[in-house]
Design an enzyme around this catalytic site. Structure first.
Site, short mmCIF file in Angstrom:
data_model
loop_
_atom_site.label_atom_id
_atom_site.label_comp_id
_atom_site.label_asym_id
_atom_site.label_seq_id
_atom_site.Cartn_x
_atom_site.Cartn_y
_atom_site.Cartn_z
N ARG A 73 34.80 32.10 20.91
CA ARG A 73 34.75 33.52 20.52
C ARG A 73 34.01 34.33 21.57
NH1 ARG A 73 30.79 37.31 20.11
NH2 ARG A 73 31.34 38.93 18.66
N HIS A 78 33.45 38.35 25.62
CA HIS A 78 32.63 38.73 26.77
C HIS A 78 33.23 38.36 28.13
CE1 HIS A 78 29.51 39.93 24.04
NE2 HIS A 78 29.55 38.74 23.45
#
Length: 115
Positions: A73, A78
């Protein structure tokens, strides 16, 4: 506040939503940016739910790769520039069915008690 059972249901719902569009096949998914975004969003939900799971549930169910889901995730959110559609497809086809079965088993084996 959501409990672990609700988070597991969130994960199952996200898997179902991914399956809804991946049934159309790899080519459709690779050619449609909206479907790719849909899949990535629901993979993020799975990772976020995994990260929020209690330590007790994580310890009782080490067969689930909690940290890997959470780490993935983080990559999706990011380090989006590292996203590889082939890897996403491999995860969707190779790992989500197993994860779905594992979560369903946990919920069936623990219908009312804490996980």
């Amino acid at each position: 506040m959501r409990d672990d059972r609700e988070r597991l249901r969130d994960m199952l719902e996200a898997i179902a939503k991914i399956e809804k569009y991946t049934r159309r096949g790899r080519e459709v998914c690779q050619e449609d940016e909206l479907i790719q975004t849909w899949i990535l969003y629901h993979l993020q939900i799975i990772g976020e739910a995994s990260a929020a799971m209690s330590e007790a549930t994580r310890a009782r169910h080490p067969e689930l790769l909690w940290q890997d889901m959470s780490d993935f995730r983080n990559v999706l959110v990011h380090e989006y520039f590292r996203i590889d559609v082939d890897i996403i497809w491999a995860i969707v086809q190779g790992e989500l069915p197993t994860l779905k079965n594992q979560i369903e088993t946990i919920l069936l084996d623990n219908p009312r008690k804490l996980l």
